[in-house]
Scaffold this motif. Sequence first.
Motif, PDB file in Angstrom:
ATOM      1  N   GLN A   1      13.908   5.876  -9.757  1.00  0.00           N
ATOM      2  CA  GLN A   1      12.943   6.077 -10.834  1.00  0.00           C
ATOM      3  C   GLN A   1      11.514   5.822 -10.372  1.00  0.00           C
ATOM      4  OE1 GLN A   1      14.405   7.245 -13.486  1.00  0.00           O
ATOM      5  NE2 GLN A   1      12.608   7.466 -14.818  1.00  0.00           N
ATOM      6  N   VAL A   2      11.338   4.798  -9.556  1.00  0.00           N
ATOM      7  CA  VAL A   2      10.024   4.498  -8.997  1.00  0.00           C
ATOM      8  C   VAL A   2       9.820   5.305  -7.722  1.00  0.00           C
ATOM      9  CG1 VAL A   2       8.527   2.712  -8.032  1.00  0.00           C
ATOM     10  CG2 VAL A   2       9.997   2.194  -9.972  1.00  0.00           C
ATOM     11  N   GLN A   3       8.616   5.805  -7.552  1.00  0.00           N
ATOM     12  CA  GLN A   3       8.247   6.513  -6.343  1.00  0.00           C
ATOM     13  C   GLN A   3       6.921   5.987  -5.824  1.00  0.00           C
ATOM     14  OE1 GLN A   3       8.281  10.690  -7.539  1.00  0.00           O
ATOM     15  NE2 GLN A   3      10.275  10.964  -6.546  1.00  0.00           N
ATOM     16  N   PHE A   4       6.782   5.967  -4.519  1.00  0.00           N
ATOM     17  CA  PHE A   4       5.546   5.568  -3.874  1.00  0.00           C
ATOM     18  C   PHE A   4       5.048   6.712  -3.015  1.00  0.00           C
ATOM     19  CE2 PHE A   4       7.897   1.604  -4.517  1.00  0.00           C
ATOM     20  CZ  PHE A   4       6.938   0.802  -5.122  1.00  0.00           C
ATOM     21  N   VAL A   5       3.756   6.975  -3.086  1.00  0.00           N
ATOM     22  CA  VAL A   5       3.133   8.016  -2.293  1.00  0.00           C
ATOM     23  C   VAL A   5       2.010   7.403  -1.482  1.00  0.00           C
ATOM     24  CG1 VAL A   5       1.912  10.212  -2.299  1.00  0.00           C
ATOM     25  CG2 VAL A   5       3.733   9.801  -3.958  1.00  0.00           C
ATOM     26  N   GLU A   6       2.115   7.507  -0.166  1.00  0.00           N
ATOM     27  CA  GLU A   6       1.138   6.932   0.746  1.00  0.00           C
ATOM     28  C   GLU A   6       0.115   7.980   1.166  1.00  0.00           C
ATOM     29  OE1 GLU A   6       5.307   5.215   1.656  1.00  0.00           O
ATOM     30  OE2 GLU A   6       4.408   7.206   1.384  1.00  0.00           O
ATOM     31  N   SER A   7      -1.092   7.522   1.435  1.00  0.00           N
ATOM     32  CA  SER A   7      -2.140   8.403   1.920  1.00  0.00           C
ATOM     33  C   SER A   7      -3.192   7.584   2.649  1.00  0.00           C
ATOM     34  CB  SER A   7      -2.786   9.191   0.772  1.00  0.00           C
ATOM     35  OG  SER A   7      -3.436   8.320  -0.137  1.00  0.00           O
TER      36      SER A   7
ATOM     37  N   SER B   1      -3.673   3.953   1.052  1.00  0.00           N
ATOM     38  CA  SER B   1      -3.398   3.811  -0.369  1.00  0.00           C
ATOM     39  C   SER B   1      -1.939   4.121  -0.637  1.00  0.00           C
ATOM     40  CB  SER B   1      -4.275   4.754  -1.197  1.00  0.00           C
ATOM     41  OG  SER B   1      -5.642   4.444  -1.056  1.00  0.00           O
ATOM     42  N   CYS B   2      -1.377   3.440  -1.617  1.00  0.00           N
ATOM     43  CA  CYS B   2       0.005   3.626  -2.032  1.00  0.00           C
ATOM     44  C   CYS B   2       0.029   3.659  -3.547  1.00  0.00           C
ATOM     45  CB  CYS B   2       0.872   2.482  -1.492  1.00  0.00           C
ATOM     46  SG  CYS B   2       2.537   2.391  -2.178  1.00  0.00           S
ATOM     47  N   VAL B   3       0.291   4.829  -4.103  1.00  0.00           N
ATOM     48  CA  VAL B   3       0.303   5.008  -5.548  1.00  0.00           C
ATOM     49  C   VAL B   3       1.739   5.014  -6.054  1.00  0.00           C
ATOM     50  CG1 VAL B   3      -0.370   6.481  -7.467  1.00  0.00           C
ATOM     51  CG2 VAL B   3      -1.842   6.317  -5.456  1.00  0.00           C
ATOM     52  N   ALA B   4       2.028   4.171  -7.029  1.00  0.00           N
ATOM     53  CA  ALA B   4       3.354   4.087  -7.623  1.00  0.00           C
ATOM     54  C   ALA B   4       3.401   4.878  -8.919  1.00  0.00           C
ATOM     55  CB  ALA B   4       3.735   2.636  -7.886  1.00  0.00           C
ATOM     56  N   SER B   5       4.544   5.504  -9.164  1.00  0.00           N
ATOM     57  CA  SER B   5       4.753   6.240 -10.399  1.00  0.00           C
ATOM     58  C   SER B   5       6.186   6.038 -10.860  1.00  0.00           C
ATOM     59  CB  SER B   5       4.458   7.732 -10.214  1.00  0.00           C
ATOM     60  OG  SER B   5       5.333   8.312  -9.264  1.00  0.00           O
TER      61      SER B   5
ATOM     62  N   PRO C   1      -4.302   0.625  19.732  1.00  0.00           N
ATOM     63  CA  PRO C   1      -3.305   1.670  19.963  1.00  0.00           C
ATOM     64  C   PRO C   1      -1.897   1.257  19.546  1.00  0.00           C
ATOM     65  CG  PRO C   1      -4.807   1.566  21.806  1.00  0.00           C
ATOM     66  CD  PRO C   1      -5.147   0.397  20.919  1.00  0.00           C
ATOM     67  N   GLU C   2      -1.585  -0.022  19.636  1.00  0.00           N
ATOM     68  CA  GLU C   2      -0.276  -0.522  19.241  1.00  0.00           C
ATOM     69  C   GLU C   2      -0.025  -0.392  17.745  1.00  0.00           C
ATOM     70  OE1 GLU C   2      -2.194  -3.836  21.197  1.00  0.00           O
ATOM     71  OE2 GLU C   2      -2.653  -1.734  21.667  1.00  0.00           O
ATOM     72  N   ASP C   3      -1.062  -0.140  16.964  1.00  0.00           N
ATOM     73  CA  ASP C   3      -0.912   0.058  15.528  1.00  0.00           C
ATOM     74  C   ASP C   3      -0.472   1.473  15.179  1.00  0.00           C
ATOM     75  OD1 ASP C   3      -1.780  -2.591  14.835  1.00  0.00           O
ATOM     76  OD2 ASP C   3      -3.855  -1.940  15.149  1.00  0.00           O
ATOM     77  N   THR C   4      -0.423   2.344  16.154  1.00  0.00           N
ATOM     78  CA  THR C   4      -0.008   3.717  15.915  1.00  0.00           C
ATOM     79  C   THR C   4       1.415   3.746  15.371  1.00  0.00           C
ATOM     80  OG1 THR C   4      -1.466   4.631  17.611  1.00  0.00           O
ATOM     81  CG2 THR C   4       0.447   5.944  16.991  1.00  0.00           C
ATOM     82  N   ALA C   5       1.584   4.358  14.204  1.00  0.00           N
ATOM     83  CA  ALA C   5       2.886   4.398  13.542  1.00  0.00           C
ATOM     84  C   ALA C   5       2.762   5.203  12.264  1.00  0.00           C
ATOM     85  CB  ALA C   5       3.372   2.985  13.214  1.00  0.00           C
ATOM     86  N   VAL C   6       3.903   5.482  11.659  1.00  0.00           N
ATOM     87  CA  VAL C   6       3.930   6.003  10.301  1.00  0.00           C
ATOM     88  C   VAL C   6       4.016   4.810   9.366  1.00  0.00           C
ATOM     89  CG1 VAL C   6       5.124   7.437   8.617  1.00  0.00           C
ATOM     90  CG2 VAL C   6       5.026   8.151  11.012  1.00  0.00           C
ATOM     91  N   TYR C   7       3.123   4.747   8.410  1.00  0.00           N
ATOM     92  CA  TYR C   7       3.050   3.622   7.487  1.00  0.00           C
ATOM     93  C   TYR C   7       3.638   4.000   6.138  1.00  0.00           C
ATOM     94  CZ  TYR C   7       0.190   0.941  10.707  1.00  0.00           C
ATOM     95  OH  TYR C   7      -0.253   0.223  11.796  1.00  0.00           O
ATOM     96  N   TYR C   8       4.456   3.108   5.599  1.00  0.00           N
ATOM     97  CA  TYR C   8       5.127   3.306   4.328  1.00  0.00           C
ATOM     98  C   TYR C   8       4.870   2.119   3.412  1.00  0.00           C
ATOM     99  CZ  TYR C   8       8.090   6.333   7.282  1.00  0.00           C
ATOM    100  OH  TYR C   8       8.569   7.273   8.170  1.00  0.00           O
ATOM    101  N   CYS C   9       5.010   2.327   2.118  1.00  0.00           N
ATOM    102  CA  CYS C   9       5.035   1.218   1.183  1.00  0.00           C
ATOM    103  C   CYS C   9       6.319   1.288   0.370  1.00  0.00           C
ATOM    104  CB  CYS C   9       3.809   1.207   0.261  1.00  0.00           C
ATOM    105  SG  CYS C   9       3.592   2.687  -0.753  1.00  0.00           S
TER     106      CYS C   9
END
Length: 114
Positions: free
Chosen positions: A1-7, A21-25, A87-95
């Motif tokens: 039911q909850v979704q998070f969208v990262e940008s 940013s991480c927007v919850a809906s 450079p070590e911070d390179t990654a895909v970020y999720y919430c």
Amino acid sequence: QVQFVESGGGLVQAGGSLRLSCVASGSTFSINAVAWYRQAPGKQRELVAGLSTGGSTNYADSVKDRFTISRDNAKKTWYLQMNSLKPEDTAVYYCNAIVRPVAWGQGTQVTVSS
């Protein structure tokens, strides 16, 4: 039911900054603590910053003093301010929620050049 969208991800030089940013809906009333995670190529997903509804925070040692997690309750949005990027911070970020996590979204790519 909850979704998070990262940008907010992108390509930056070492030493630069980004704000994610991480927007919850959806059923956002059920959300308690929320955290930012990241997954680098060939590595497991790791928690980098967490924020409880009461305001307590925790950070991975690798990002402490460089990253800051915050939220805007009215906008149902969580942020990750990233400074002094490496450079070590390179990654895909999720919430995601910590206690009741939902399906992972697509995340946002952060690439830090040397």
